[in-house]
Enzyme design. Structure first.
Site, PDB file in Angstrom:
ATOM      1  N   GLU A  94       0.813  -1.221   0.000  1.00 49.82           N
ATOM      2  CA  GLU A  94       0.000   0.000   0.000  1.00 49.82           C
ATOM      3  C   GLU A  94       0.848   1.273   0.000  1.00 49.82           C
ATOM      4  O   GLU A  94       0.511   2.263  -0.652  1.00 49.82           O
ATOM      5  CB  GLU A  94      -0.941   0.024   1.219  1.00 49.82           C
ATOM      6  CG  GLU A  94      -2.104  -0.956   1.143  1.00 49.82           C
ATOM      7  CD  GLU A  94      -1.712  -2.390   1.494  1.00 49.82           C
ATOM      8  OE1 GLU A  94      -0.547  -2.629   1.874  1.00 49.82           O
ATOM      9  OE2 GLU A  94      -2.584  -3.274   1.374  1.00 49.82           O
ATOM     10  N   HIS A 122     -10.528  -6.575   9.961  1.00 50.92           N
ATOM     11  CA  HIS A 122     -11.374  -6.464   8.770  1.00 50.92           C
ATOM     12  C   HIS A 122     -12.682  -5.772   9.109  1.00 50.92           C
ATOM     13  O   HIS A 122     -13.706  -6.015   8.483  1.00 50.92           O
ATOM     14  CB  HIS A 122     -11.642  -7.846   8.164  1.00 50.92           C
ATOM     15  CG  HIS A 122     -10.410  -8.520   7.658  1.00 50.92           C
ATOM     16  ND1 HIS A 122      -9.472  -9.075   8.488  1.00 50.92           N
ATOM     17  CD2 HIS A 122      -9.939  -8.700   6.393  1.00 50.92           C
ATOM     18  CE1 HIS A 122      -8.486  -9.579   7.771  1.00 50.92           C
ATOM     19  NE2 HIS A 122      -8.741  -9.365   6.494  1.00 50.92           N
TER      20      HIS A 122
END
Ligand SMILES: Cc1ncc(C[n+]2csc(CCOP(=O)(O)OP(=O)(O)O)c2C)c(N)n1
Ligand SMILES: [Mg+2]
Lengths: 330, 340
Positions: free
Chosen positions: B76, B143
């Site tokens: 990322e 998550h």
């Protein structure tokens, strides 16, 4: 001397070689003047010297075309200058004035970006310029423009994950990117032996599938030659290149730092390899220039820098009313 | 299954102008890619025939070509950094972080580079990060996160969080057209559970404008994302008790539409801010402070906040259920502020 073919002709014209010398001299002169201003208490905040890095920033930058983009770092004053960022604007920036590149919003060479000159300004977080230059290269690829992006990074910054990530991604996309690693043996006070277990940072490029080589970072001909090959490779679809330029940081990390931690004999060794003196000798040997011409160049640079200092010191401060302007693009 | 699609992917697609929230996101992306060749998509697993962990980008590579839908390695920091460079060169990358939770791995590229560049030297960084966020779907600490407050606290970014399919499309298109870095928090629990009318083709919703989703006179509940629907459910319950609740959906978290909030509070005199992100130093704290500063004269009760607990998001249902705000807690809090 052209390191690609030591016996061969220098691919540069005599006029170009004199230009390179001028940019190196201007870089040295401005850098020296910045140091003296700060020592006299006329500076603002901290600043970095680039002494010893002239061959790298000028030699590599000189290999770029006007449409190519560069994302330099804090030792690359020479690259800013030769791309057209004037000493006056750069000094006004360093002094926090409204006339500076970033209108008083960022310190020393930080944030000296100007897309009209195809320069991307850096942030402190190293090596953030690397992926940004890669993204510029990918944009050129996407639009099928024959342009190249170049960025500079230090030995210290080559230890980050971001360095490896960026090289990996550049290799996967065969991006038109040239990465110049300025291995100046130190990251602030930490010598390279305490940063990494390998001898050559170029290995890191090879490991990621990036064409990589090592050059003498104090030989501007070598830097320019290697950078030219890398730029041509990138432009013709040959993908990214890493060039490890070995050099030495000749002064402290920044203006406040006496660098007592650097062994004196190391500095002595590299002082004999001063990139500017070496290039002058080469130009003398090759009959391209002489001491009289060098004196004229030095005088011209001194005058340019003196007028830049006047401009910067006489420039207005930014208007406090504007502090909140420009956080967002319209 | 860690990065699964929570069993939602197999549900039948909606037809006509009714679209699920997730279909509306895909629609917005495709609409803007068709409009503007500078828009490209990048992220992990977004390309090819796969189309992302949640299938949001499914079909885009076939339709627009692989060059416009780029798979990225799981890095990322560097691919958001690369998007910074693309954006400076005039492209409009739309970045998918696979889950909002992984946005922290790209933090420097967002908050140090993208957010500061225009202020410092005028470079404009027009990207969008799509961040599938929020919990309640038994996905555990990594998550389920709602990290919007980090970015609302960062000058130079814009932050949006749609709660309806129409806004999901319209805010995405506006975010892509905006000349600044915009973080678009999409709500995983709404992906396939929420359906609504979505205008075909051209449809944009301006950034920085809240919506009054339900008119009411007794109390204002201010929220965004999936919690808007909990607030609406609570308002339905409370209507049966004679409490008339106004619901304000912020839609954009930065810049905040404080005018709409203050107007509503001036009318009702009572306010509650609700978000799924943990309460401490969250968006609710800012809104409560704005109301206290600007609407003190109209207040009949203290401004209240409901948010997640100050813990990581727990996995097991009995734990997540106490962690996470819901309509019952909202109704209870509204009863309390109405008892002043
Ligand atoms: C991510 C990050 N951590 C810490 C710093 C503080 N810092 C500024 S320059 C520097 C050393 C950089 O070394 P190197 O990359 O070798 O470049 P050099 O200064 O030697 O040219 C450090 C630690 C920083 N700029 N970025
Ligand atoms: Mg170094």
């Amino acid at each position: 001397m052209n390191l690609r073919d030591p016996a061969g002709e220098d691919p540069l014209s005599e006029a170009e070689r004199r230009q390179i010398h001028y940019w190196m001299r201007l870089t040295r002169t401005l850098d020296d003047r910045i140091i003296s201003l700060w020592k006299q208490g006329r500076g603002l905040g901290g600043t970095f010297s680039q002494r010893g890095h002239e061959a790298i920033s000028v030699g590599a930058g000189f290999a770029l075309g006007p449409d190519d983009v560069v994302a330099p770092m804090h030792r690359d004053l020479g690259c800013y200058l030769l791309r057209g960022m004037t000493p006056a604007r750069l000094l006004a920036s360093q002094l926090g004035r409204a006339t500076g590149v970033n209108r008083g919003r960022d310190a020393n060479l930080h944030g000296c970006g100007d897309l009209d000159l195809n320069i991307i300004g850096f942030v402190s977080h190293l090596p953030q310029s690397m992926p940004v230059a890669l993204g510029a290269a990918m944009a050129f690829q996407y639009r099928e423009e024959p342009r190249v992006a170049m960025t500079f990074v230090g030995d210290g910054s080559s230890n980050t994950g971001l360095f490896h990530e960026t090289l990996n991604l550049a290799a996967v996309h065969e991006a038109p990117l040239v990465v110049i690693v300025e291995n100046n043996q130190y990251a602030y006070s930490t010598p390279i032996s305490q940063q990494m277990a390998i001898e050559d940072i170029s290995q890191r490029g090879t490991a990621q599938g990036v064409t990589s080589e090592i050059i003498d970072g104090n030989d501007v001909g070598a830097v320019h030659g290697a950078a030219t090959v890398a730029v041509e490779r990138a432009r013709s679809g040959g993908g990214p290149t890493l060039i490890e330029a070995k050099t030495m940081r000749m002064l402290g990390h920044a203006i406040h730092d006496g660098a007592e931690y650097v062994p004196a004999d190391l500095i002595d060794k590299w002082r004999k390899l001063d990139p500017l003196e070496r290039y002058e000798q080469t130009l003398r040997d090759d009959g391209v220039s002489d001491d009289r011409a060098f004196g004229a160049v030095a005088a011209r640079c001194k005058a340019e820098v003196a007028s830049a200092v006047r401009f910067a010191e006489e420039s207005e401060w930014p208007d406090p009313q504007t502090v909140a302007e420009g956080v967002y693009a319209p | 299954m860690t990065d699964g699609n929570f069993g939602f992917a197999d549900q039948p697609a909606s037809t006509g102008h009714q679209k699920t929230y997730i279909e509306a996101i895909s629609d917005g992306l495709a609409t803007e890619m068709a409009n503007d060749p500078n828009v490209l998509v990048l992220g992990e697993d977004v390309g090819g025939s796969f189309g992302g962990a949640f299938n949001v980008t499914k079909g885009l590579a076939e339709r627009f070509g692989d060059r416009r839908v780029l798979n990225m390695p799981m890095t990322e920091l560097s691919f958001i950094g690369a998007a910074n460079g693309m954006a400076l060169m005039g492209l409009r990358p739309v970045i998918e972080v696979q889950f909002a939770d992984f946005i922290s791995t790209g933090f420097d590229s967002i908050v140090q580079f993208a957010a500061t560049t225009h202020y410092r030297w005028g470079g404009s960084v027009p990207w969008v990060i799509r961040a599938p966020s929020d919990g309640g779907i038994r996905s555990g600490p990594f998550h389920s996160q709602n990290p919007e407050a980090w970015f609302v606290h960062t000058p130079g970014l814009k932050v949006v969080a749609p709660s309806t399919p129409a806004d999901a499309k319209g805010l995405l298109i506006s975010a892509i057209r905006d000349n600044n870095p915009v973080i678009y928090f999409e709500s995983k629990p709404l992906y396939r559970s929420l359906k609504g009318p979505v205008p075909e083709g051209e449809h944009s919703v301006p950034l920085g404008m809240a919506a009054v989703t339900r008119q009411g006179t007794d109390a204002t509940v201010i929220s965004y994302g999936a919690m808007v629907h909990q607030a609406l459910a609570a308002a339905g319950t409370l209507a049966g008790e004679g409490i008339d609740v106004e619901v304000v959906d912020l839609r954009t978290l930065k810049p905040l539409d404080t005018a709409t909030v203050l107007e509503s509070v001036a009318k009702t005199g009572r306010s509650l801010v609700v978000h799924a992100a943990n309460r401490l130093a969250g968006i609710g704290a800012e809104i409560a402070a704005v109301i206290a500063e600007e609407a003190f004269e109209s207040l009949d009760a203290p401004v209240m906040r409901i948010g997640g607990l100050d813990t990581p998001v727990p996995f097991s249902p009995p734990l997540e259920d106490v962690y996470r705000p819901d309509q019952h807690g909202i109704a209870e809090a509204v009863r309390r502020i109405c008892s002043y």
